[in-house]
Design a protein around this motif. Structure first.
Motif, PDB file in Angstrom:
ATOM      1  N   ALA A 294    -154.470  10.590  66.779  1.00  0.00           N
ATOM      2  CA  ALA A 294    -154.820  11.968  67.154  1.00  0.00           C
ATOM      3  C   ALA A 294    -154.669  12.145  68.662  1.00  0.00           C
ATOM      4  O   ALA A 294    -154.115  13.136  69.139  1.00  0.00           O
ATOM      5  CB  ALA A 294    -156.258  12.279  66.721  1.00  0.00           C
TER       6      ALA A 294
ATOM      7  N   GLN B 194    -151.398  12.780  69.877  1.00  0.00           N
ATOM      8  CA  GLN B 194    -150.950  14.153  69.578  1.00  0.00           C
ATOM      9  C   GLN B 194    -151.758  15.187  70.361  1.00  0.00           C
ATOM     10  O   GLN B 194    -151.745  16.377  70.043  1.00  0.00           O
ATOM     11  CB  GLN B 194    -151.062  14.415  68.070  1.00  0.00           C
ATOM     12  CG  GLN B 194    -150.110  13.548  67.245  1.00  0.00           C
ATOM     13  CD  GLN B 194    -150.424  13.578  65.743  1.00  0.00           C
ATOM     14  OE1 GLN B 194    -150.745  14.612  65.181  1.00  0.00           O
ATOM     15  NE2 GLN B 194    -150.333  12.423  65.105  1.00  0.00           N
TER      16      GLN B 194
ATOM     17  N   VAL C 242    -155.087  15.413  70.564  1.00  0.00           N
ATOM     18  CA  VAL C 242    -156.311  15.834  69.877  1.00  0.00           C
ATOM     19  C   VAL C 242    -157.427  14.809  70.144  1.00  0.00           C
ATOM     20  O   VAL C 242    -157.245  13.616  69.912  1.00  0.00           O
ATOM     21  CB  VAL C 242    -156.061  15.958  68.350  1.00  0.00           C
ATOM     22  CG1 VAL C 242    -157.351  16.275  67.613  1.00  0.00           C
ATOM     23  CG2 VAL C 242    -155.003  17.009  68.077  1.00  0.00           C
TER      24      VAL C 242
ATOM     25  N   ILE D 102    -160.941  13.199  69.321  1.00  0.00           N
ATOM     26  CA  ILE D 102    -161.959  13.025  68.276  1.00  0.00           C
ATOM     27  C   ILE D 102    -163.042  12.091  68.809  1.00  0.00           C
ATOM     28  O   ILE D 102    -162.766  10.955  69.173  1.00  0.00           O
ATOM     29  CB  ILE D 102    -161.336  12.426  66.988  1.00  0.00           C
ATOM     30  CG1 ILE D 102    -160.341  13.415  66.376  1.00  0.00           C
ATOM     31  CG2 ILE D 102    -162.418  12.058  65.973  1.00  0.00           C
ATOM     32  CD1 ILE D 102    -159.564  12.875  65.191  1.00  0.00           C
TER      33      ILE D 102
ATOM     34  N   ALA E  69    -159.501  19.858  66.816  1.00  0.00           N
ATOM     35  CA  ALA E  69    -159.698  18.563  66.161  1.00  0.00           C
ATOM     36  C   ALA E  69    -160.161  18.744  64.714  1.00  0.00           C
ATOM     37  O   ALA E  69    -159.773  17.971  63.826  1.00  0.00           O
ATOM     38  CB  ALA E  69    -160.711  17.728  66.947  1.00  0.00           C
TER      39      ALA E  69
ATOM     40  N   TRP F  86    -157.140  19.500  62.811  1.00  0.00           N
ATOM     41  CA  TRP F  86    -156.325  18.276  62.717  1.00  0.00           C
ATOM     42  C   TRP F  86    -156.887  17.362  61.628  1.00  0.00           C
ATOM     43  O   TRP F  86    -156.145  16.823  60.800  1.00  0.00           O
ATOM     44  CB  TRP F  86    -156.297  17.543  64.063  1.00  0.00           C
ATOM     45  CG  TRP F  86    -155.301  16.417  64.105  1.00  0.00           C
ATOM     46  CD1 TRP F  86    -154.015  16.477  64.555  1.00  0.00           C
ATOM     47  CD2 TRP F  86    -155.519  15.049  63.669  1.00  0.00           C
ATOM     48  NE1 TRP F  86    -153.415  15.241  64.422  1.00  0.00           N
ATOM     49  CE2 TRP F  86    -154.311  14.353  63.885  1.00  0.00           C
ATOM     50  CE3 TRP F  86    -156.604  14.374  63.120  1.00  0.00           C
ATOM     51  CZ2 TRP F  86    -154.164  13.003  63.578  1.00  0.00           C
ATOM     52  CZ3 TRP F  86    -156.454  13.026  62.797  1.00  0.00           C
ATOM     53  CH2 TRP F  86    -155.241  12.351  63.035  1.00  0.00           C
ATOM     54  N   MET F  87    -158.217  17.216  61.615  1.00  0.00           N
ATOM     55  CA  MET F  87    -158.853  16.358  60.606  1.00  0.00           C
ATOM     56  C   MET F  87    -158.600  16.891  59.198  1.00  0.00           C
ATOM     57  O   MET F  87    -158.338  16.118  58.273  1.00  0.00           O
ATOM     58  CB  MET F  87    -160.365  16.272  60.864  1.00  0.00           C
ATOM     59  CG  MET F  87    -160.785  15.243  61.901  1.00  0.00           C
ATOM     60  SD  MET F  87    -160.244  13.549  61.515  1.00  0.00           S
ATOM     61  CE  MET F  87    -161.142  13.226  59.978  1.00  0.00           C
TER      62      MET F  87
ATOM     63  N   ASN G 148    -155.053  15.990  58.409  1.00  0.00           N
ATOM     64  CA  ASN G 148    -154.619  14.578  58.480  1.00  0.00           C
ATOM     65  C   ASN G 148    -155.638  13.528  58.038  1.00  0.00           C
ATOM     66  O   ASN G 148    -155.268  12.384  57.784  1.00  0.00           O
ATOM     67  CB  ASN G 148    -154.206  14.244  59.921  1.00  0.00           C
ATOM     68  CG  ASN G 148    -153.050  15.100  60.394  1.00  0.00           C
ATOM     69  OD1 ASN G 148    -151.920  14.888  59.977  1.00  0.00           O
ATOM     70  ND2 ASN G 148    -153.339  16.084  61.238  1.00  0.00           N
TER      71      ASN G 148
END
Ligand code: ZN
Length: 208
Positions: A120, A123, A125, A127, A177, A180-181, A184
């Motif tokens: 992440a 990319q 992002v 977390i 994020a 994104w989570m 992904n």
């Protein structure tokens, strides 16, 4: 503790003992080989060499078998190697750290979370981790502070939390994020499975 858990625990301990014994035998052999090499310079160098090589390969085998530790989940999704300890009663050394943090999870979950956070980050992002393994005492404390989920609160009944098996993490996610989570997380085995808790991600891998 169920009989299966006891059996798997015994099997685990036996395999560790065998690995240790193999290492000890290898160490003794290496010592003997070294001694005969110095005390008998005229002796068969080939024999000593073969002996030393044999020693190395058996030590190598013992090592790789402990590295290739196999993991499995029971029908309830609980790691078979941890189920015998009980929820929230897992010793620290049976869990693995997530990256360089002090957060701990079941080893495959810790490794997957570490990889996910790093991917992440690559990319753009970020977390963060708020919580991971939670002992029984900590579960009691959270239930007292946040109320039981079944009564509109945010805590599992102590002794039943996914955190108590090292199988869930609470993440610090901004909007980017979080999105994104949701896109992904599952690739890494992490699923959002608790309504009202978008930060809570349980480890439910398709395979381990
Ligand atoms: Zn949680």
């Amino acid at each position: 503790m169920g009989i299966e858990a006891v059996n798997s625990r015994i099997a685990d301990i036996q395999s560790r003992i065998i690995a240790l014994q193999t290492q000890q035998v290898a160490a003794t052999k290496a010592k003997t080989a070294a001694t005969s090499a110095t005390s008998a310079p005229g002796g068969s160098f080939a024999t000593v060499l073969a002996d030393a090589m044999d020693t190395q390969s058996s030590a190598g085998t013992a090592k790789s078998s402990s590295l290739n530790k196999s993991y499995s989940l029971n029908s309830k999704g609980i790691p078979t190697e941890l189920v015998g300890y009980g929820n929230g009663k897992i010793p620290a050394n049976a869990l693995e750290k997530v990256g360089t943090t002090n957060h701990k999870l079941w080893a495959p979950a810790a490794e997957s979370l570490t990889r996910m956070i790093s991917d992440a980050k690559a990319q753009g992002v970020t977390i963060g981790i708020t919580d991971s393994y939670r002992s029984y005492t900590e579960q009691v404390d959270v239930a007292r502070r946040k109320g039981l989920y079944s009564q509109g609160g945010l805590a599992a009944k102590p002794g039943t939390s996914e955190h108590g098996w090292g199988m869930a993490t609470d993440l610090d996610l901004n909007n980017k994020a979080q999105a994104w989570m949701r896109a992904n997380g599952e690739k890494y085995g992490f699923v959002e499975n608790t309504p009202r808790e978008p930060w809570h991600w349980a480890y439910k891998p398709k395979s381990v």
